[in-house]
Structure formats: C-alpha cells, structure tokens
Design a protein around this motif. Structure first.
Motif, short mmCIF file in Angstrom:
data_model
loop_
_atom_site.label_atom_id
_atom_site.label_comp_id
_atom_site.label_asym_id
_atom_site.label_seq_id
_atom_site.Cartn_x
_atom_site.Cartn_y
_atom_site.Cartn_z
N VAL A 72 103.61 38.53 -19.89
CA VAL A 72 103.71 39.84 -20.51
C VAL A 72 102.61 39.94 -21.57
O VAL A 72 102.43 39.01 -22.35
CB VAL A 72 105.08 40.06 -21.20
CG1 VAL A 72 105.15 41.41 -21.86
CG2 VAL A 72 106.22 39.89 -20.22
N LEU A 73 101.90 41.05 -21.59
CA LEU A 73 100.89 41.28 -22.61
C LEU A 73 101.51 42.12 -23.72
O LEU A 73 101.75 43.32 -23.55
CB LEU A 73 99.67 42.00 -22.02
CG LEU A 73 98.57 42.32 -23.02
CD1 LEU A 73 97.96 41.03 -23.57
CD2 LEU A 73 97.51 43.18 -22.36
N LEU A 74 101.82 41.49 -24.82
CA LEU A 74 102.40 42.18 -25.97
C LEU A 74 101.47 42.16 -27.17
O LEU A 74 101.76 42.75 -28.20
CB LEU A 74 103.74 41.54 -26.37
CG LEU A 74 104.84 41.62 -25.33
CD1 LEU A 74 106.06 40.83 -25.78
CD2 LEU A 74 105.20 43.06 -25.04
N ASP A 75 100.37 41.44 -27.03
CA ASP A 75 99.42 41.29 -28.11
C ASP A 75 98.03 41.23 -27.50
O ASP A 75 97.74 40.33 -26.73
CB ASP A 75 99.72 40.01 -28.89
CG ASP A 75 98.78 39.84 -30.05
OD1 ASP A 75 99.18 40.22 -31.16
OD2 ASP A 75 97.66 39.36 -29.84
N CYS A 76 97.18 42.18 -27.84
CA CYS A 76 95.87 42.27 -27.20
C CYS A 76 94.80 41.47 -27.91
O CYS A 76 93.72 41.25 -27.37
CB CYS A 76 95.44 43.73 -27.09
SG CYS A 76 95.26 44.53 -28.71
N GLY A 77 95.05 41.04 -29.14
CA GLY A 77 94.02 40.33 -29.88
C GLY A 77 92.90 41.26 -30.26
O GLY A 77 93.10 42.45 -30.49
N ALA A 78 91.68 40.73 -30.31
CA ALA A 78 90.53 41.51 -30.72
C ALA A 78 89.61 41.77 -29.54
O ALA A 78 89.53 40.96 -28.62
CB ALA A 78 89.77 40.76 -31.81
N VAL A 79 88.92 42.90 -29.58
CA VAL A 79 87.91 43.21 -28.58
C VAL A 79 86.60 42.60 -29.08
O VAL A 79 86.17 42.89 -30.20
CB VAL A 79 87.75 44.74 -28.39
CG1 VAL A 79 86.61 45.04 -27.44
CG2 VAL A 79 89.05 45.35 -27.92
N GLN A 80 86.03 41.73 -28.27
CA GLN A 80 84.83 41.02 -28.69
C GLN A 80 83.71 41.14 -27.67
O GLN A 80 83.94 41.05 -26.48
CB GLN A 80 85.16 39.53 -28.88
CG GLN A 80 86.13 39.28 -30.01
CD GLN A 80 86.48 37.82 -30.15
OE1 GLN A 80 87.55 37.42 -29.74
NE2 GLN A 80 85.56 37.05 -30.71
N SER A 91 89.07 47.32 -31.27
CA SER A 91 90.24 46.45 -31.41
C SER A 91 91.46 47.23 -31.87
O SER A 91 92.56 47.05 -31.35
CB SER A 91 89.95 45.31 -32.40
OG SER A 91 88.95 44.46 -31.90
N LEU A 92 91.26 48.10 -32.87
CA LEU A 92 92.37 48.93 -33.35
C LEU A 92 92.87 49.88 -32.27
O LEU A 92 94.08 50.07 -32.12
CB LEU A 92 91.95 49.73 -34.59
CG LEU A 92 91.92 48.97 -35.89
CD1 LEU A 92 91.37 49.86 -37.00
CD2 LEU A 92 93.29 48.45 -36.26
N GLU A 93 91.95 50.47 -31.52
CA GLU A 93 92.35 51.38 -30.45
C GLU A 93 93.14 50.63 -29.38
O GLU A 93 94.17 51.11 -28.90
CB GLU A 93 91.12 52.04 -29.83
CG GLU A 93 90.49 53.06 -30.76
CD GLU A 93 89.14 53.58 -30.26
OE1 GLU A 93 88.76 53.30 -29.11
OE2 GLU A 93 88.48 54.28 -31.05
N LYS A 94 92.69 49.43 -29.01
CA LYS A 94 93.39 48.64 -28.00
C LYS A 94 94.76 48.21 -28.51
O LYS A 94 95.74 48.24 -27.77
CB LYS A 94 92.55 47.43 -27.61
CG LYS A 94 93.14 46.66 -26.44
CD LYS A 94 92.20 45.58 -25.96
CE LYS A 94 92.83 44.81 -24.81
NZ LYS A 94 91.97 43.70 -24.38
N TYR A 95 94.84 47.84 -29.78
CA TYR A 95 96.13 47.46 -30.36
C TYR A 95 97.10 48.64 -30.34
O TYR A 95 98.27 48.49 -30.01
CB TYR A 95 95.94 46.94 -31.78
CG TYR A 95 97.25 46.56 -32.44
CD1 TYR A 95 97.91 45.39 -32.07
CD2 TYR A 95 97.84 47.38 -33.39
CE1 TYR A 95 99.12 45.04 -32.65
CE2 TYR A 95 99.05 47.03 -33.97
CZ TYR A 95 99.67 45.87 -33.60
OH TYR A 95 100.88 45.54 -34.17
#
Length: 167
Positions: A72-80, A91-95
């Motif tokens: 399950v993806l419940l935490d996307c982390g950072a976009v790098q 990153s904020l948008e993905k979160y």
C-alpha cells in the motif's frame, strides 16, 4: 544488560501482532526495518509490513510464515530529480494527492484492516497518517525513525509560501 522484573511490568512472552508501516521512499527505511522485524519474528510475534517498498527487501532477508507483506502506498516521500535534488513544490503536490485529499478514506481503510488483523501495536517508519488510524482504532502506536516528514517538508512549506504569497 539485564532487565529486572519491576512491579506493574509484565515479563510474559505473549504472542503479539505488529502492524509495521514503512515508507516506500528509498530503501534506507526498509533496510533498517528488516532488522527490527527479524527480531520481532524471532521473539515469536507476527509482523504485518505495510509498505510501497519492493517485497524483496524483506523477503530476501526474512523467510518466515510470521512475516506478512501488504503493498500500500500511504507515504510518497519526496519527488527527486536525482539522489540529492528535491523538487519541493512537486513533493508537496504529490503528498497532497497521496495522503491529504484521500485522508478520510485512508483512515477508514486502515482502521478496518488493523482491527481485522487484531493488531496489538502499530509501528511507523514513518508514515504519519497511521498514528491517527491507530488512535482511532484504539491501538497504541510508536514511530521508529531517524527523522520524520515534518522535518523534510518544513523547507517545502517555506518555499511554497514564498511561491504562492511572495516573500
């Protein structure tokens, strides 16, 4: 180190069910969790790992019928863009898309699942929403990590504030 029995502290070897949530961002968190999970299983407990990380990170190190993996993806982390460059606004948008907008649905699903496995403790490295789910399900929770996303996202919030509202 020897631990002596204390009044009010049980030294029983009760079988416990752990729900261990692990961010799928990178392999560092998952690699650290492998050692904790291995020792919980060796102590006779069941561990349900909930993560977006690949199964092999866990199954290549732990072969046990007491290990359960739920993808399950419940935490996307950072976009790098690379290992050292974080796109803060992305990153904020993905979160927001991953964890904020679907929050109520995530909470309902996780509460139901935690109750279905009869979890004794929720452990998070570090998926913030699951602490709320655990509390709402009446289950204790702990975070085991060397940092949390509030630390990471603090700079993102400063950048987004400047982006949207000027300096």
């Amino acid at each position: 180190m020897r631990i002596e029995a204390c009044e009010g502290v049980s030294a029983s070897r009760k079988h416990l069910v752990f729900a261990y949530y692990v961010t799928g961002h990178g392999f560092g968190h998952a690699t650290r969790v492998v050692e904790v999970v291995r020792n919980l299983i060796l102590a006779g407990h069941d561990v349900h790992v909930v993560t977006g990380a690949p199964d092999f990170v866990f199954t290549s190190e732990i072969q046990s019928p007491r290990l359960f993996i739920r993808k399950v993806l419940l935490d996307c982390g950072a976009v790098q863009a690379d290992a050292l460059t974080v796109d803060r606004l992305a990153s904020l948008e993905k979160y927001s898309e991953t964890a904020v907008k679907p929050r109520e649905s995530i909470l309902a699903t996780e509460i139901e699942w935690l109750n279905s496995i009869k979890a004794d403790l929720v452990v998070s490295d570090v998926v913030p929403v699951v602490c709320r789910a655990a509390a709402d399900a009446g289950i204790r929770s702990v975070c085991v990590t060397n940092f949390s996303w509030d630390f990471i996202y603090a700079e993102c919030l400063q950048d987004s504030w400047s982006y949207y509202f000027g300096k």
